[in-house]
Design an enzyme around this catalytic site. Structure first.
Site, PDB file in Angstrom:
ATOM      1  N   LEU A 117       0.711  -1.392   0.081  1.00 44.68           N
ATOM      2  CA  LEU A 117       0.018  -0.031  -0.082  1.00 44.68           C
ATOM      3  C   LEU A 117       0.849   1.403   0.035  1.00 44.68           C
ATOM      4  O   LEU A 117       1.987   1.159   0.659  1.00 44.68           O
ATOM      5  CB  LEU A 117      -1.050  -0.104   1.238  1.00 44.68           C
ATOM      6  CG  LEU A 117      -1.859   1.378   1.490  1.00 44.68           C
ATOM      7  CD1 LEU A 117      -2.694   1.423   0.552  1.00 44.68           C
ATOM      8  CD2 LEU A 117      -2.213   1.518   2.931  1.00 44.68           C
ATOM      9  N   HIS A 118       0.573   2.150  -1.046  1.00 46.16           N
ATOM     10  CA  HIS A 118       1.227   3.423  -0.757  1.00 46.16           C
ATOM     11  C   HIS A 118       0.009   4.571  -1.016  1.00 46.16           C
ATOM     12  O   HIS A 118      -0.916   4.355  -1.752  1.00 46.16           O
ATOM     13  CB  HIS A 118       2.495   3.555  -1.649  1.00 46.16           C
ATOM     14  CG  HIS A 118       2.234   3.596  -2.894  1.00 46.16           C
ATOM     15  ND1 HIS A 118       2.251   2.670  -3.884  1.00 46.16           N
ATOM     16  CD2 HIS A 118       1.917   4.762  -3.741  1.00 46.16           C
ATOM     17  CE1 HIS A 118       1.976   2.770  -5.293  1.00 46.16           C
ATOM     18  NE2 HIS A 118       1.810   3.996  -5.354  1.00 46.16           N
TER      19      HIS A 118
END
Length: 80
Positions: free
Chosen positions: A38-39
Site C-alpha cells: 500500500l502506498h
C-alpha cells in the site's frame, strides 16, 4: 495515517497549497507493484493549477525544479 498527516504538515509549511488530492494504491493491479503493498499519493493543489493536464493532454507543467521543491520540503522537515 499519522505519517500522511505529518507529510501534509511539512508540505503545507513549505509550499502553502490551497488543498490536496490524496489517493492510495493497494495491490499489484492497482499500481502498487506488489500484491500486499500500500502506498499513498499526496498531491498539493492550488486554484488555477494545471489539474489533469498530464492525463488529458500528456503535458506536464512544472513551475520549479524538483530539486528546489525537495529543498523547500526538506527545510520544513528540518524545523521539527
Amino acid at each position: 495515517f499519522e505519517t500522511t498527516n505529518r507529510a501534509i504538515k511539512w508540505i503545507s509549511r513549505a509550499l502553502k497549497p490551497q488543498g490536496y488530492n490524496i489517493g492510495m494504491n493497494l495491490g499489484k493491479v492497482a499500481g502498487a507493484g506488489l500484491e500486499s503493498h500500500l502506498h499513498i499519493h499526496i498531491v498539493p493543489r492550488w486554484s488555477g493549477d494545471a489539474n489533469f493536464m498530464t492525463t488529458v493532454h500528456q503535458t506536464r507543467v512544472i513551475s520549479e525544479s524538483l530539486e528546489d521543491t525537495y529543498q523547500r520540503i526538506k527545510e520544513s522537515i528540518d524545523k521539527e
